[in-house]
Scaffold this motif. Structure first.
Motif, PDB file in Angstrom:
ATOM      1  N   LEU A  28      40.249  30.678   5.886  1.00 35.43           N
ATOM      2  CA  LEU A  28      39.750  29.877   7.003  1.00 35.43           C
ATOM      3  C   LEU A  28      39.211  28.549   6.510  1.00 35.43           C
ATOM      4  CD1 LEU A  28      37.915  32.643   9.019  1.00 35.43           C
ATOM      5  CD2 LEU A  28      40.148  31.635   9.467  1.00 35.43           C
ATOM      6  N   LEU A  29      38.533  28.582   5.350  1.00 35.89           N
ATOM      7  CA  LEU A  29      37.937  27.353   4.845  1.00 35.89           C
ATOM      8  C   LEU A  29      39.003  26.383   4.327  1.00 35.89           C
ATOM      9  CD1 LEU A  29      34.777  28.722   3.032  1.00 35.89           C
ATOM     10  CD2 LEU A  29      34.937  27.618   5.253  1.00 35.89           C
ATOM     11  N   VAL A  30      40.150  26.921   3.906  1.00 36.58           N
ATOM     12  CA  VAL A  30      41.226  26.057   3.436  1.00 36.58           C
ATOM     13  C   VAL A  30      41.991  25.465   4.623  1.00 36.58           C
ATOM     14  CG1 VAL A  30      43.402  26.027   2.143  1.00 36.58           C
ATOM     15  CG2 VAL A  30      41.463  27.272   1.263  1.00 36.58           C
ATOM     16  N   SER A  31      41.885  26.114   5.773  1.00 41.22           N
ATOM     17  CA  SER A  31      42.592  25.611   6.953  1.00 41.22           C
ATOM     18  C   SER A  31      41.883  24.374   7.501  1.00 41.22           C
ATOM     19  CB  SER A  31      42.629  26.686   8.036  1.00 41.22           C
ATOM     20  OG  SER A  31      41.414  26.698   8.739  1.00 41.22           O
ATOM     21  N   PRO A  32      42.570  23.598   8.328  1.00 44.81           N
ATOM     22  CA  PRO A  32      41.930  22.388   8.871  1.00 44.81           C
ATOM     23  C   PRO A  32      40.833  22.696   9.892  1.00 44.81           C
ATOM     24  CG  PRO A  32      44.220  22.567   9.617  1.00 44.81           C
ATOM     25  CD  PRO A  32      43.976  23.702   8.701  1.00 44.81           C
ATOM     26  N   PHE A  33      40.663  23.942  10.221  1.00 45.44           N
ATOM     27  CA  PHE A  33      39.608  24.351  11.146  1.00 45.44           C
ATOM     28  C   PHE A  33      38.258  24.064  10.492  1.00 45.44           C
ATOM     29  CE2 PHE A  33      37.470  27.731  13.714  1.00 45.44           C
ATOM     30  CZ  PHE A  33      37.876  27.273  14.946  1.00 45.44           C
ATOM     31  N   LYS A  34      37.390  23.315  11.169  1.00 44.53           N
ATOM     32  CA  LYS A  34      36.140  22.878  10.549  1.00 44.53           C
ATOM     33  C   LYS A  34      35.214  24.060  10.231  1.00 44.53           C
ATOM     34  CE  LYS A  34      35.608  18.101  11.516  1.00 44.53           C
ATOM     35  NZ  LYS A  34      36.797  17.851  12.370  1.00 44.53           N
ATOM     36  N   PRO A  35      34.631  24.075   9.018  1.00 49.73           N
ATOM     37  CA  PRO A  35      33.767  25.191   8.612  1.00 49.73           C
ATOM     38  C   PRO A  35      32.674  25.509   9.624  1.00 49.73           C
ATOM     39  CG  PRO A  35      34.134  23.729   6.760  1.00 49.73           C
ATOM     40  CD  PRO A  35      34.799  23.095   7.944  1.00 49.73           C
TER      41      PRO A  35
ATOM     42  N   GLN B 149      42.336  25.437  19.082  1.00 46.44           N
ATOM     43  CA  GLN B 149      42.082  26.178  17.841  1.00 46.44           C
ATOM     44  C   GLN B 149      40.913  27.128  18.041  1.00 46.44           C
ATOM     45  OE1 GLN B 149      41.941  22.261  16.014  1.00 46.44           O
ATOM     46  NE2 GLN B 149      42.712  23.217  14.142  1.00 46.44           N
TER      47      GLN B 149
END
Lengths: 249, 368
Positions: B207-214, B3
């Protein structure tokens, strides 16, 4: 028992306070699998706040809510894996090509390279964007951008997709085409949670709720609502309810 | 990890497609090095001076050759009177005039003293000072040469040695300065702008809604600028070695390690600014006013800190570039190692850790 399993969003007295201000006041509702759920309300009625809580972007002040069976307080990571999101601002990168955008979002959702490849081809085919695949998104017309944006939001086959005023600024014909995509997604079992200011779109929803001053005033099918208020269009239903609102822009 | 890679790839596309960004990234260091190296020099090179030689004897000729053979001066000769000298000054072509009186050699031999008049154009004070200093030292030199044949009981001649920079090259001071400046600009401003841009266009929400960590979003955004800044360090060093003839005396790996540390300090600053601001313009203004200006003023690169009033000297201590400037100068010019620079390094490290913690903390607060 069947009904129990098929609830993908369950809210009970969900509340968000910012100091003295109650943005969202004890809202309770359920949304079922594959349903197209319209979330209406005037500006400042508390829609965005509610939606942010459901997406795990902001934590509630009180009340309960589960999304796809996961708790909004403690399991936000799990929630994020199971939802898609498209915002009112256009949500792709303008200076990446169509293909790069698809690959990027596939990438951050952790799809495998093979999956991304096959999904990309499938998407370009469905949207008729094959010849535009290597063009910058900035060069596409707005309607296409929004369709692409929606397709990207459901790329990872989420259980629920949240659409925050997805069709702002496009003509009714393009809007209708956009809704064809929504129906397809709903047929595949994806639950669609959509906010909108267009009442023709409200008619397309299975059920709609209208928020006024942080509270959920009504929740029913468009036909039932029209009957209840003795009016012919959703426009009039909305107007009757929103007229009493104290908050606004 | 995959990711993260997807994210970094996307960031590189952004940078490589934006011509303005590229211009700032790679045009600026080159332009600055060249401008500071060749245009804004404070050395006195090939200054034109006018010699009015009324003596025309042995001594005046000898002294004249001495002046002419130094690389600082170009000599023109003419026999002019006082008024004519003044009018040549007005034309602005010459920086100074040297007048030998009649009987220069005679006076030297018989009276043991003679006078030379040096007139300098003091509209530019620094240049005038420097030229008269150079001229006096050449004359002193000649005097000592002549005096060797004479008997004089006591004579003290200071033997000045310009340590680390014997040719008094201006490049020595400004290469480290430009490095601090460019890294500041690239790392603070570009990072801040690129994060704020995502907020402005609304993609940050996605991006913040995605599972990618903030937190990873922030790191992934900063990472390409770390890489590009290091490329800039390489470019500046290559330019300084091959174009300006300024070799790196100390350890190159150490220089890179210190640069990386400073870049991370700047990235942390950039992230902090991006969290606190909402528009690209404001982010840019704050970066420029809040970071670039202090770097120019307080790093010691343009104005010596020792000459500042005490309150300003104290303020200068919180400017990260000051410490980086000291470190780079010491490594490049003095060839010092980490054993002499651990204090400065530690200060910079402390600032970095502090800034990173503050930015990550305020980032979490924003998420609520």
């Amino acid at each position: 028992m069947m009904m129990q399993d098929d609830k993908v969003i369950v809210c009970e007295k969900l509340t968000k306070r910012f100091g003295d201000f109650i943005a969202t006041n004890e809202i309770s509702f359920e949304v079922h699998k594959g349903e197209i759920f319209g979330f209406l309300g005037a500006n400042g009625a508390g829609k965005t706040t509610a939606m942010r809580m459901l997406c795990g972007l902001s934590s509630p002040s009180s009340g309960k809510a589960t999304i796809a069976g996961y708790d909004v307080y403690t399991q936000t990571e799990q929630i994020k894996k199971n939802i898609g999101y498209m915002s009112q601002k256009f949500s792709l990168y303008e200076n990446l090509t169509v293909r790069e955008n698809i690959e990027f979002f596939g990438g951050i959702y952790g799809l495998s390279d093979q999956k991304i490849k096959s999904k990309t081809e499938e998407l370009l085919q469905v949207l008729g964007l094959k010849s535009e695949a290597n063009k910058l998104v900035a060069s596409l017309p707005l309607g296409w951008k929004q369709k692409l944006s929606f397709s990207v939001a459901v790329l990872h086959e989420p259980k629920i997709v949240f659409l925050d005023e997805p069709t702002g600024g496009v003509d009714p014909v393009t809007r209708r085409q956009f809704w064809d995509l929504i129906y397809e997604a709903s047929d595949r079992g994806i639950t669609v949670f959509v906010t909108t200011h267009y009442m023709d779109e409200a008619e397309y929803c299975n059920r709609i709720s209208i928020m006024v001053d942080g509270k959920m005033e009504v929740l029913d099918t468009p036909a039932n609502l029209k009957n209840r208020f003795h009016v012919r269009s959703m426009d009039e239903v909305f107007y009757q309810l929103a007229r009493g609102a104290k908050r606004g822009d | 990890m995959k990711q993260f890679l997807a994210f970094v790839t996307k960031e590189f596309y952004h940078v490589l497609r934006d011509q303005r960004t590229l211009l700032i990234l790679f045009g600026m260091p080159v332009a600055q090095i060249l401008i500071f190296g060749f245009a804004l020099t404070n050395e006195v090179k090939d200054s034109e001076i006018l010699v009015v030689d009324y003596a025309k004897d042995n001594a005046s000729q000898e002294l004249l050759t001495k002046i002419g053979s130094s690389r600082y001066f170009k000599i023109r000769q003419a026999a002019l009177n006082h008024k004519e000298i003044l009018s040549t000054f007005r034309q602005g072509k010459i920086k100074a005039v040297v007048v030998f009186p009649v009987n220069f050699n005679e006076d030297l031999l018989h009276h043991n003293k003679a006078q030379i008049q040096v007139i300098a154009d003091a509209t530019d004070v620094n240049t005038a000072n420097m030229i008269t200093n150079y001229l006096s030292s050449i004359i002193m030199d000649y005097q000592n040469q002549v005096n060797k044949t004479l008997k004089m009981p006591y004579r003290i001649t200071p033997e000045v040695r310009m340590l680390y920079n014997p040719q008094l090259k201006g490049a020595h001071g400004f290469v480290p300065g430009v490095m601090a400046l460019v890294l500041m600009l690239v790392s603070v401003m570009m990072t801040a702008i690129s994060i704020v841009r995502e907020k402005e266009t609304g993609t940050m929400e996605i991006l913040l809604v995605s599972p990618f960590k903030p937190v990873l979003v922030i790191f992934a955004k900063a990472f390409p600028y770390l890489a590009l800044s290091l490329v800039n360090v390489v470019a500046i060093l290559l330019l300084s070695v091959f174009v300006l003839d300024l070799p790196v005396k100390g350890s190159v790996p150490l220089l890179f390690a210190e640069s990386t540390l400073f870049i991370i300090t700047c990235l942390a600053l950039g992230i902090f600014i991006s969290i606190k601001t909402e528009t690209q313009q404001i982010a840019m203004l704050i970066s420029l006013m809040g970071m670039l200006l202090p770097t120019m003023m307080f790093s010691g690169f343009l104005f010596p800190i020792e000459n500042m009033p005490v309150p300003l000297q104290i303020i200068s201590n919180i400017v990260p570039s000051k410490w980086f400037y000291i470190i780079v100068k010491s490594i490049m010019i003095k060839g010092l190692g980490i054993s002499m620079l651990w204090k400065e390094t530690l200060i910079l490290l402390g600032m970095t850790v502090f800034l990173l913690m503050v930015s990550l903390k305020s980032f979490k607060i924003r998420l609520q």
